[in-house]
Design an enzyme around this catalytic site. Structure first.
Site, PDB file in Angstrom:
ATOM      1  N   GLY A  15     -22.698  11.958 -22.065  1.00 29.54           N
ATOM      2  CA  GLY A  15     -23.064  11.524 -23.425  1.00 29.54           C
ATOM      3  C   GLY A  15     -22.026  11.994 -24.421  1.00 29.54           C
ATOM      4  O   GLY A  15     -22.366  12.448 -25.513  1.00 29.54           O
ATOM      5  N   GLY A  16     -20.758  11.860 -24.041  1.00 36.64           N
ATOM      6  CA  GLY A  16     -19.670  12.359 -24.888  1.00 36.64           C
ATOM      7  C   GLY A  16     -19.030  11.297 -25.761  1.00 36.64           C
ATOM      8  O   GLY A  16     -18.031  11.568 -26.431  1.00 36.64           O
ATOM      9  N   ARG A  18     -20.182   9.854 -28.428  1.00 39.69           N
ATOM     10  CA  ARG A  18     -20.431  10.004 -29.870  1.00 39.69           C
ATOM     11  C   ARG A  18     -21.327  11.230 -30.088  1.00 39.69           C
ATOM     12  O   ARG A  18     -21.730  11.895 -29.134  1.00 39.69           O
ATOM     13  CB  ARG A  18     -21.084   8.749 -30.446  1.00 39.69           C
ATOM     14  CG  ARG A  18     -22.406   8.400 -29.819  1.00 39.69           C
ATOM     15  CD  ARG A  18     -23.109   7.269 -30.573  1.00 39.69           C
ATOM     16  NE  ARG A  18     -24.473   7.175 -30.116  1.00 39.69           N
ATOM     17  CZ  ARG A  18     -24.895   6.333 -29.181  1.00 39.69           C
ATOM     18  NH1 ARG A  18     -24.049   5.507 -28.620  1.00 39.69           N
ATOM     19  NH2 ARG A  18     -26.160   6.339 -28.815  1.00 39.69           N
ATOM     20  N   VAL A  67     -26.639   8.077 -16.695  1.00 42.66           N
ATOM     21  CA  VAL A  67     -27.261   9.214 -15.996  1.00 42.66           C
ATOM     22  C   VAL A  67     -28.616   8.855 -15.377  1.00 42.66           C
ATOM     23  O   VAL A  67     -29.241   9.689 -14.738  1.00 42.66           O
ATOM     24  CB  VAL A  67     -27.389  10.474 -16.898  1.00 42.66           C
ATOM     25  CG1 VAL A  67     -26.032  10.988 -17.323  1.00 42.66           C
ATOM     26  CG2 VAL A  67     -28.291  10.224 -18.090  1.00 42.66           C
ATOM     27  N   SER A 145     -33.308  20.963 -27.080  1.00 45.04           N
ATOM     28  CA  SER A 145     -33.679  20.670 -28.473  1.00 45.04           C
ATOM     29  C   SER A 145     -34.686  21.721 -28.925  1.00 45.04           C
ATOM     30  O   SER A 145     -35.347  22.357 -28.098  1.00 45.04           O
ATOM     31  CB  SER A 145     -34.331  19.284 -28.541  1.00 45.04           C
ATOM     32  OG  SER A 145     -34.827  19.033 -29.841  1.00 45.04           O
ATOM     33  N   TYR A 159     -40.557  13.068 -25.590  1.00 47.70           N
ATOM     34  CA  TYR A 159     -39.222  13.666 -25.755  1.00 47.70           C
ATOM     35  C   TYR A 159     -39.318  15.189 -25.633  1.00 47.70           C
ATOM     36  O   TYR A 159     -38.532  15.826 -24.919  1.00 47.70           O
ATOM     37  CB  TYR A 159     -38.653  13.259 -27.111  1.00 47.70           C
ATOM     38  CG  TYR A 159     -37.365  13.941 -27.492  1.00 47.70           C
ATOM     39  CD1 TYR A 159     -36.164  13.551 -26.919  1.00 47.70           C
ATOM     40  CD2 TYR A 159     -37.342  14.977 -28.431  1.00 47.70           C
ATOM     41  CE1 TYR A 159     -34.970  14.174 -27.267  1.00 47.70           C
ATOM     42  CE2 TYR A 159     -36.158  15.597 -28.789  1.00 47.70           C
ATOM     43  CZ  TYR A 159     -34.975  15.191 -28.209  1.00 47.70           C
ATOM     44  OH  TYR A 159     -33.807  15.819 -28.555  1.00 47.70           O
ATOM     45  N   ALA A 161     -41.485  16.916 -24.101  1.00 42.67           N
ATOM     46  CA  ALA A 161     -41.742  17.290 -22.705  1.00 42.67           C
ATOM     47  C   ALA A 161     -40.440  17.295 -21.911  1.00 42.67           C
ATOM     48  O   ALA A 161     -40.184  18.195 -21.094  1.00 42.67           O
ATOM     49  CB  ALA A 161     -42.742  16.314 -22.085  1.00 42.67           C
ATOM     50  N   LYS A 163     -37.435  17.837 -23.025  1.00 42.85           N
ATOM     51  CA  LYS A 163     -36.547  18.917 -23.472  1.00 42.85           C
ATOM     52  C   LYS A 163     -37.066  20.290 -23.034  1.00 42.85           C
ATOM     53  O   LYS A 163     -36.282  21.183 -22.709  1.00 42.85           O
ATOM     54  CB  LYS A 163     -36.384  18.846 -24.995  1.00 42.85           C
ATOM     55  CG  LYS A 163     -35.631  17.602 -25.453  1.00 42.85           C
ATOM     56  CD  LYS A 163     -34.166  17.735 -25.092  1.00 42.85           C
ATOM     57  CE  LYS A 163     -33.415  16.446 -24.974  1.00 42.85           C
ATOM     58  NZ  LYS A 163     -32.003  16.605 -24.657  1.00 42.85           N
TER      59      LYS A 163
HETATM   60  P1  NAP Z   1     -26.505  10.078 -30.029  1.00 43.06           P
HETATM   61  O1  NAP Z   1     -25.653  10.147 -31.241  1.00 43.06           O
HETATM   62  O2  NAP Z   1     -27.502   8.975 -29.904  1.00 43.06           O
HETATM   63  O3  NAP Z   1     -25.572  10.086 -28.724  1.00 43.06           O
HETATM   64  C1  NAP Z   1     -26.179  10.046 -27.455  1.00 43.06           C
HETATM   65  C2  NAP Z   1     -25.132  10.125 -26.369  1.00 43.06           C
HETATM   66  O4  NAP Z   1     -25.815  10.025 -25.096  1.00 43.06           O
HETATM   67  C3  NAP Z   1     -24.138   8.981 -26.449  1.00 43.06           C
HETATM   68  O5  NAP Z   1     -22.873   9.452 -26.052  1.00 43.06           O
HETATM   69  C4  NAP Z   1     -24.682   7.987 -25.420  1.00 43.06           C
HETATM   70  O6  NAP Z   1     -23.609   7.264 -24.863  1.00 43.06           O
HETATM   71  C5  NAP Z   1     -25.271   8.917 -24.372  1.00 43.06           C
HETATM   72  N1  NAP Z   1     -26.317   8.283 -23.571  1.00 43.06           N
HETATM   73  C6  NAP Z   1     -27.488   7.724 -23.974  1.00 43.06           C
HETATM   74  N2  NAP Z   1     -28.160   7.226 -22.920  1.00 43.06           N
HETATM   75  C7  NAP Z   1     -27.400   7.491 -21.820  1.00 43.06           C
HETATM   76  C8  NAP Z   1     -27.538   7.238 -20.437  1.00 43.06           C
HETATM   77  N3  NAP Z   1     -28.595   6.583 -19.931  1.00 43.06           N
HETATM   78  N4  NAP Z   1     -26.548   7.621 -19.602  1.00 43.06           N
HETATM   79  C9  NAP Z   1     -25.467   8.251 -20.096  1.00 43.06           C
HETATM   80  N5  NAP Z   1     -25.273   8.541 -21.374  1.00 43.06           N
HETATM   81  C10 NAP Z   1     -26.232   8.150 -22.236  1.00 43.06           C
HETATM   82  O7  NAP Z   1     -27.342  11.418 -29.828  1.00 43.06           O
HETATM   83  P2  NAP Z   1     -27.065  12.925 -30.324  1.00 43.06           P
HETATM   84  O8  NAP Z   1     -27.810  13.113 -31.570  1.00 43.06           O
HETATM   85  O9  NAP Z   1     -25.618  13.231 -30.268  1.00 43.06           O
HETATM   86  O10 NAP Z   1     -27.836  13.719 -29.155  1.00 43.06           O
HETATM   87  C11 NAP Z   1     -27.143  14.280 -28.060  1.00 43.06           C
HETATM   88  C12 NAP Z   1     -28.054  15.261 -27.350  1.00 43.06           C
HETATM   89  O11 NAP Z   1     -28.490  16.240 -28.273  1.00 43.06           O
HETATM   90  C13 NAP Z   1     -29.325  14.620 -26.773  1.00 43.06           C
HETATM   91  O12 NAP Z   1     -29.637  15.235 -25.547  1.00 43.06           O
HETATM   92  C14 NAP Z   1     -30.378  14.945 -27.816  1.00 43.06           C
HETATM   93  O13 NAP Z   1     -31.665  14.997 -27.265  1.00 43.06           O
HETATM   94  C15 NAP Z   1     -29.907  16.306 -28.271  1.00 43.06           C
HETATM   95  N6  NAP Z   1     -30.384  16.687 -29.596  1.00 43.06           N
HETATM   96  C16 NAP Z   1     -29.927  16.052 -30.713  1.00 43.06           C
HETATM   97  C17 NAP Z   1     -30.387  16.466 -31.963  1.00 43.06           C
HETATM   98  C18 NAP Z   1     -29.898  15.843 -33.246  1.00 43.06           C
HETATM   99  O14 NAP Z   1     -30.391  16.230 -34.309  1.00 43.06           O
HETATM  100  N7  NAP Z   1     -28.937  14.958 -33.245  1.00 43.06           N
HETATM  101  C19 NAP Z   1     -31.320  17.506 -32.056  1.00 43.06           C
HETATM  102  C20 NAP Z   1     -31.764  18.120 -30.894  1.00 43.06           C
HETATM  103  C21 NAP Z   1     -31.279  17.712 -29.664  1.00 43.06           C
HETATM  104  P3  NAP Z   1     -23.530   5.655 -24.768  1.00 43.06           P
HETATM  105  O15 NAP Z   1     -24.367   5.075 -25.886  1.00 43.06           O
HETATM  106  O16 NAP Z   1     -22.064   5.383 -24.898  1.00 43.06           O
HETATM  107  O17 NAP Z   1     -24.086   5.344 -23.428  1.00 43.06           O
END
Ligand code: NAP
Length: 264
Positions: A15-16, A18, A67, A145, A159, A161, A163
């Site tokens: 998930g790198g 973005r 994934v 999270s 979600y 659950a 995490k």
């Molecule tokens: P995001 O901006 O939506 O980015 C999500 C990333 O995951 C993208 O690189 C996307 O890549 C990838 N992804 C999604 N579904 C996938 C799949 N089936 N297989 C492989 N890659 C996949 O989300 P984010 O906010 O950066 O969140 C990243 C992580 O941090 C997540 O685990 C999220 O639960 C956690 N998190 C985020 C926050 C927050 O406030 N942002 C808070 C707590 C935890 P593609 O779209 O290119 O496939």
């Protein structure tokens, strides 16, 4: 005292493409590590990697890895070994956070969130183990999270659950992998400004920013620096732990307590 020689290390970030994952990949690349970043689609992953390589001058490759698909995860570990000769660090970060009230939740909703967030993390770790065991060392950092492990949020019970499940997994994995010199830890971000979070709308962002004692949303670099520490040699005695990175969002005992502090 010695410090991590990042130029000798290879790092996978799932998930790198973005958001938080991109921020993690960028920080490692800036430190000199060789990075393999992944996302669901090959082209998007390659574009993100090429952009990062240009900006940082570092070694960054991109690979399409969904994934939810075990075969693609195995290919990811094999590709890191082929490109960089091993896997020193795995950042299992890929995740989704669709809002769905419990009454509307379908079996498919549950399966998808668990498949991406929980099963995807577990299978990513499993795929990288042979390389880490051969090397006799390794660092695994999961992106969990605050939602689930520390807090609850209506609409995100499935979600939460997934995490919280990551943390149950990491404790067992940390014990099991300790004899190989492999540590397993997690970061627990609060509300971090990413494409995914922005998709929840301006009203959500405003309300969240207002509930954070440090007075702002998190940036991806805030999480990336915590990951960098857990992935370093300097953190060699830290395993099975989770580090909250939330600007103090989970601290106030009540809204009143927070408001009193903010106005005093
Ligand atoms: P995001 O901006 O939506 O980015 C999500 C990333 O995951 C993208 O690189 C996307 O890549 C990838 N992804 C999604 N579904 C996938 C799949 N089936 N297989 C492989 N890659 C996949 O989300 P984010 O906010 O950066 O969140 C990243 C992580 O941090 C997540 O685990 C999220 O639960 C956690 N998190 C985020 C926050 C927050 O406030 N942002 C808070 C707590 C935890 P593609 O779209 O290119 O496939």
């Amino acid at each position: 005292m010695t410090f991590t020689r990042w130029e000798d290390r290879s790092v996978i970030v799932t998930g790198g493409t973005r958001g938080i994952g991109f921020g993690i990949a960028e920080l490692f690349a800036r430190q000199g590590a060789a990075v393999l970043l992944t996302g669901r689609h090959e082209e998007t992953a390659r574009e993100a990697a090429d952009g990062l390589a240009r900006v940082t001058g570092g070694r960054v490759a991109g690979l399409g890895v969904d994934v939810r698909r075990p075969g693609e995860i195995e290919r990811m570990a094999a590709e890191a070994e082929r490109l960089y000769g091993g896997v020193d660090v795995l950042c299992a970060n890929a995740g989704i956070f669709p809002e769905r009230p419990l009454r509307e939740l379908t079996v498919e909703d549950v399966d998808e969130v668990l498949d991406v967030n929980l099963r995807g993390s577990i299978l990513s770790v499993r795929a990288c183990l042979p390389a880490m065991e051969r090397a006799g060392r390794g660092r695994i950092v999961l992106t969990s999270s605050i939602t689930g492990p520390a807090t609850g949020y209506a609409g995100w019970s499935h979600y939460g659950a997934s995490k919280a499940g990551q943390l149950g997994f990491l404790r067992g994995a940390a014990v099991e992998l300790a004899p190989y010199g492999v540590t397993v830890n997690a970061v627990l971000p609060g509300n971090v400004r990413t494409e995914g979070l922005t998709g929840l709308g301006p009203d959500y962002l405003r309300r969240m920013a207002g509930s954070i004692p440090l007075g702002r949303l998190g940036e991806t670099a805030d999480v990336a620096h915590a990951v960098l520490f857990l992935a370093s040699d300097e953190a060699s005695f830290v395993t099975g732990q989770s580090l909250i990175v939330d600007g103090g969002q989970t601290l106030p005992e009540s809204l009143d307590a927070f408001a009193d502090t903010a106005t005093s």
